[in-house]
Design a protein around this motif. Structure first.
Motif, PDB file in Angstrom:
ATOM      1  N   ALA A  16       0.862  -1.154  -0.112  1.00 57.14           N
ATOM      2  CA  ALA A  16      -0.127  -0.145   0.188  1.00 57.14           C
ATOM      3  C   ALA A  16       0.719   1.181  -0.004  1.00 57.14           C
ATOM      4  O   ALA A  16       1.819   1.266   0.637  1.00 57.14           O
ATOM      5  CB  ALA A  16      -1.034   0.025   1.264  1.00 57.14           C
ATOM      6  N   LEU A  17       0.475   2.217  -0.868  1.00 61.51           N
ATOM      7  CA  LEU A  17       1.012   3.577  -0.627  1.00 61.51           C
ATOM      8  C   LEU A  17       0.807   4.500   0.714  1.00 61.51           C
ATOM      9  O   LEU A  17      -0.240   4.406   1.237  1.00 61.51           O
ATOM     10  CB  LEU A  17       0.578   4.409  -1.812  1.00 61.51           C
ATOM     11  CG  LEU A  17       1.110   3.776  -3.256  1.00 61.51           C
ATOM     12  CD1 LEU A  17       0.482   4.650  -4.403  1.00 61.51           C
ATOM     13  CD2 LEU A  17       2.361   4.014  -3.440  1.00 61.51           C
ATOM     14  N   THR A  18       1.790   5.142   0.940  1.00 63.14           N
ATOM     15  CA  THR A  18       1.576   5.682   2.346  1.00 63.14           C
ATOM     16  C   THR A  18       0.816   7.217   1.966  1.00 63.14           C
ATOM     17  O   THR A  18       0.912   7.504   0.804  1.00 63.14           O
ATOM     18  CB  THR A  18       2.775   6.633   2.870  1.00 63.14           C
ATOM     19  OG1 THR A  18       3.679   7.136   1.919  1.00 63.14           O
ATOM     20  CG2 THR A  18       3.744   5.085   3.163  1.00 63.14           C
ATOM     21  N   PRO A  19       0.216   8.155   2.613  1.00 66.66           N
ATOM     22  CA  PRO A  19      -0.337   9.289   2.311  1.00 66.66           C
ATOM     23  C   PRO A  19       0.415  10.284   1.426  1.00 66.66           C
ATOM     24  O   PRO A  19       0.085  10.678   0.351  1.00 66.66           O
ATOM     25  CB  PRO A  19      -0.917   9.662   3.549  1.00 66.66           C
ATOM     26  CG  PRO A  19      -1.254   8.456   4.537  1.00 66.66           C
ATOM     27  CD  PRO A  19       0.118   7.582   3.955  1.00 66.66           C
ATOM     28  N   GLN A  21       3.353   9.486  -0.232  1.00 63.64           N
ATOM     29  CA  GLN A  21       3.425   8.918  -1.548  1.00 63.64           C
ATOM     30  C   GLN A  21       2.483   9.369  -2.642  1.00 63.64           C
ATOM     31  O   GLN A  21       2.502   9.598  -3.714  1.00 63.64           O
ATOM     32  CB  GLN A  21       3.630   7.529  -1.328  1.00 63.64           C
ATOM     33  CG  GLN A  21       5.095   7.194  -0.810  1.00 63.64           C
ATOM     34  CD  GLN A  21       5.336   5.669  -0.662  1.00 63.64           C
ATOM     35  OE1 GLN A  21       4.291   4.710  -0.840  1.00 63.64           O
ATOM     36  NE2 GLN A  21       6.466   5.196  -0.533  1.00 63.64           N
ATOM     37  N   VAL A  22       1.108   9.139  -2.119  1.00 64.08           N
ATOM     38  CA  VAL A  22      -0.147   9.353  -3.042  1.00 64.08           C
ATOM     39  C   VAL A  22      -0.179  10.921  -3.156  1.00 64.08           C
ATOM     40  O   VAL A  22      -0.638  11.238  -4.428  1.00 64.08           O
ATOM     41  CB  VAL A  22      -1.419   8.907  -2.037  1.00 64.08           C
ATOM     42  CG1 VAL A  22      -2.536   9.452  -2.726  1.00 64.08           C
ATOM     43  CG2 VAL A  22      -1.578   7.424  -2.006  1.00 64.08           C
ATOM     44  N   GLU A  23       0.189  11.774  -2.280  1.00 59.19           N
ATOM     45  CA  GLU A  23       0.238  13.094  -2.544  1.00 59.19           C
ATOM     46  C   GLU A  23       1.377  13.584  -3.570  1.00 59.19           C
ATOM     47  O   GLU A  23       1.011  14.286  -4.595  1.00 59.19           O
ATOM     48  CB  GLU A  23       0.409  14.057  -1.182  1.00 59.19           C
ATOM     49  CG  GLU A  23       0.679  15.405  -1.146  1.00 59.19           C
ATOM     50  CD  GLU A  23       0.686  16.167   0.135  1.00 59.19           C
ATOM     51  OE1 GLU A  23       0.779  17.293  -0.058  1.00 59.19           O
ATOM     52  OE2 GLU A  23       1.171  15.212   0.840  1.00 59.19           O
ATOM     53  N   LEU A  24       2.602  13.044  -3.353  1.00 57.34           N
ATOM     54  CA  LEU A  24       3.501  13.174  -4.422  1.00 57.34           C
ATOM     55  C   LEU A  24       3.170  12.940  -5.732  1.00 57.34           C
ATOM     56  O   LEU A  24       3.247  13.723  -6.698  1.00 57.34           O
ATOM     57  CB  LEU A  24       4.851  12.529  -3.864  1.00 57.34           C
ATOM     58  CG  LEU A  24       5.514  13.250  -2.689  1.00 57.34           C
ATOM     59  CD1 LEU A  24       6.619  12.376  -2.503  1.00 57.34           C
ATOM     60  CD2 LEU A  24       6.199  14.549  -3.210  1.00 57.34           C
ATOM     61  N   ILE A  25       2.498  11.918  -6.065  1.00 52.18           N
ATOM     62  CA  ILE A  25       2.183  11.360  -7.067  1.00 52.18           C
ATOM     63  C   ILE A  25       0.968  12.254  -7.722  1.00 52.18           C
ATOM     64  O   ILE A  25       0.761  12.653  -9.218  1.00 52.18           O
ATOM     65  CB  ILE A  25       1.577   9.923  -7.210  1.00 52.18           C
ATOM     66  CG1 ILE A  25       2.695   8.860  -6.802  1.00 52.18           C
ATOM     67  CG2 ILE A  25       1.074   9.532  -8.676  1.00 52.18           C
ATOM     68  CD1 ILE A  25       2.237   7.236  -6.595  1.00 52.18           C
ATOM     69  N   LEU A 122      10.228  -2.283  -6.008  1.00 52.12           N
ATOM     70  CA  LEU A 122       9.332  -1.345  -6.258  1.00 52.12           C
ATOM     71  C   LEU A 122       9.905  -0.084  -5.941  1.00 52.12           C
ATOM     72  O   LEU A 122      10.456  -0.167  -5.109  1.00 52.12           O
ATOM     73  CB  LEU A 122       8.025  -1.554  -5.649  1.00 52.12           C
ATOM     74  CG  LEU A 122       6.950  -2.741  -6.325  1.00 52.12           C
ATOM     75  CD1 LEU A 122       5.844  -2.910  -5.572  1.00 52.12           C
ATOM     76  CD2 LEU A 122       6.482  -2.153  -7.497  1.00 52.12           C
ATOM     77  N   TYR A 123       9.834   1.000  -6.868  1.00 50.29           N
ATOM     78  CA  TYR A 123      10.587   2.216  -6.599  1.00 50.29           C
ATOM     79  C   TYR A 123       9.592   3.438  -6.752  1.00 50.29           C
ATOM     80  O   TYR A 123       8.838   3.251  -7.627  1.00 50.29           O
ATOM     81  CB  TYR A 123      11.678   2.470  -7.314  1.00 50.29           C
ATOM     82  CG  TYR A 123      12.995   1.470  -7.243  1.00 50.29           C
ATOM     83  CD1 TYR A 123      14.121   1.727  -6.385  1.00 50.29           C
ATOM     84  CD2 TYR A 123      13.116   0.070  -7.751  1.00 50.29           C
ATOM     85  CE1 TYR A 123      14.913   0.728  -6.106  1.00 50.29           C
ATOM     86  CE2 TYR A 123      13.900  -0.684  -7.519  1.00 50.29           C
ATOM     87  CZ  TYR A 123      14.819  -0.587  -6.625  1.00 50.29           C
ATOM     88  OH  TYR A 123      16.011  -1.492  -6.478  1.00 50.29           O
ATOM     89  N   LEU A 124       9.647   4.170  -6.123  1.00 53.05           N
ATOM     90  CA  LEU A 124       9.062   5.560  -6.155  1.00 53.05           C
ATOM     91  C   LEU A 124      10.109   6.682  -7.049  1.00 53.05           C
ATOM     92  O   LEU A 124      10.990   6.995  -6.016  1.00 53.05           O
ATOM     93  CB  LEU A 124       8.417   6.187  -4.826  1.00 53.05           C
ATOM     94  CG  LEU A 124       7.619   7.441  -5.181  1.00 53.05           C
ATOM     95  CD1 LEU A 124       6.232   6.979  -5.745  1.00 53.05           C
ATOM     96  CD2 LEU A 124       7.409   8.133  -3.747  1.00 53.05           C
TER      97      LEU A 124
END
Length: 337
Positions: A16-19, A21-25, A122-124
């Motif tokens: 699951a993505l962290t909040p 990480q979701v904001e950055l995307i 998996l990389y951001l």
């Protein structure tokens, strides 16, 4: 690693993505419609800890994100006979198929089991454009002219084991990629040559098809090893009328200019043997032309030798041998050669 003896394996992964990480995307800009600059990418390589590994897909790979399959780069056909098609093993962008929320994402990699072990990560990441990379290179990647000069002197240092002394080395000011004059001379620090290529076109080409191979020596030239040659940049501003320079043993340089071809054709006077009238007929020899102007003697070179021989034979039959005739020229004419 394979879970059984089957040739086709499935390896699942749940995360699951962290909040944050979701904001950055979500807040990242779009490189093109539907493609964000901040991405979640999947990378696969051989499981080998002896050295850094390049991306390597397993055979028969398929990637499924949640309920949809993700496209994976295919094979490039080879133009050379007997050479197998190559597959560019690039990071696989999964962002458009993921849940941009606190929900869990399920990724399943299907792969062929042929005796190799693979590692998956998996990389951001943030994808940068060639213009951004160029600006960054200009900021932190310029090598001082004095350091480049020291490198030139090192290259041309006298080798006691060599029978031939190197007194200079030529460097082209034309980019080997696009055959145009260099604007931002660049090369990898790992390259053994002094020849540069243009950073602008190199980054643009790798943006479309990332190979990161030096166009001069065909060896790896990744972005983090690129430098801008400060000495050659200075030379380009001082030498605008040459396409090649030569470095000398003391680190100095001189332009190499191509000599212009000189015309060697002699200037000869033109000899006018005759003139044509309106109907294209030759003027009569020793006659007067229009307005009383005298015309030059004409030598008719169009007569066939066979007809001349026939005329002479007829004259011989009628009147006997005739003396050879000479063509007279007006005085004052000069030779045409």
């Amino acid at each position: 690693v394979p879970q059984n003896n089957e040739k086709l394996q499935e390896s699942p992964c749940i995360f699951a993505l962290t909040p944050r990480q979701v904001e950055l995307i979500r807040n990242s800009r779009e490189l093109q419609p539907g493609v964000k600059s901040v991405q979640v990418v999947l990378r696969i390589c051989y499981t080998d800890t002896s050295s850094p590994q390049e991306d390597q897909y397993p055979p028969n790979i398929a990637v499924k994100v949640n309920h949809s399959y993700c496209s994976v780069p295919g094979y490039y056909p080879s133009n050379k006979p007997g050479v197998e098609p190559k597959r560019p093993c690039r990071p696989i962008n999964l962002t458009h198929l993921m849940y941009l929320s606190a929900a869990t994402n399920r990724i399943t990699v299907t792969w062929g089991n042929y005796g190799k072990s693979y590692s998956v990560g998996l990389y951001l990441v943030r994808q940068m454009t060639s213009a951004e990379l160029l600006q960054r290179l200009k900021t932190i990647g310029i090598k001082h002219p004095e350091l480049c000069k020291a490198l030139v002197k090192e290259k041309l240092r006298l080798d006691p084991d060599s029978e031939i002394a190197t007194t200079g080395v030529r460097v082209s000011l034309i980019c080997p990629l696009v055959k145009m004059r260099l604007s931002v001379p660049c090369r990898a620090e790992t390259c053994a040559h002094l020849q540069c290529f243009d950073a602008v076109f190199y980054l643009q080409m790798n943006e479309k098809k990332p190979t990161w191979m030096c166009p001069v020596c065909d060896k790896p030239a990744p972005y983090d090893q690129l430098i801008i040659d400060g000495l050659l940049s200075k030379i380009l501003t001082e030498c605008e009328d040459a396409d090649e320079i030569e470095y000398l043993v003391d680190g100095s340089w001189c332009p190499i200019r191509a000599e212009k071809e000189r015309s060697c054709s002699p200037q000869c006077p033109i000899l006018v043997l005759g003139s044509s009238d309106v109907n294209g007929l030759l003027a009569a020899p020793n006659g007067n032309g229009e307005n009383g102007k005298a015309t030059a003697d004409v030598v008719d070179l169009t007569l066939d030798s066979s007809s001349s021989e026939e005329d002479e034979e007829e004259d011989d039959d009628d009147e006997g041998p005739q003396p050879k005739r000479r063509c007279s020229y007006e005085k004052g004419l000069v030779s045409a050669c």
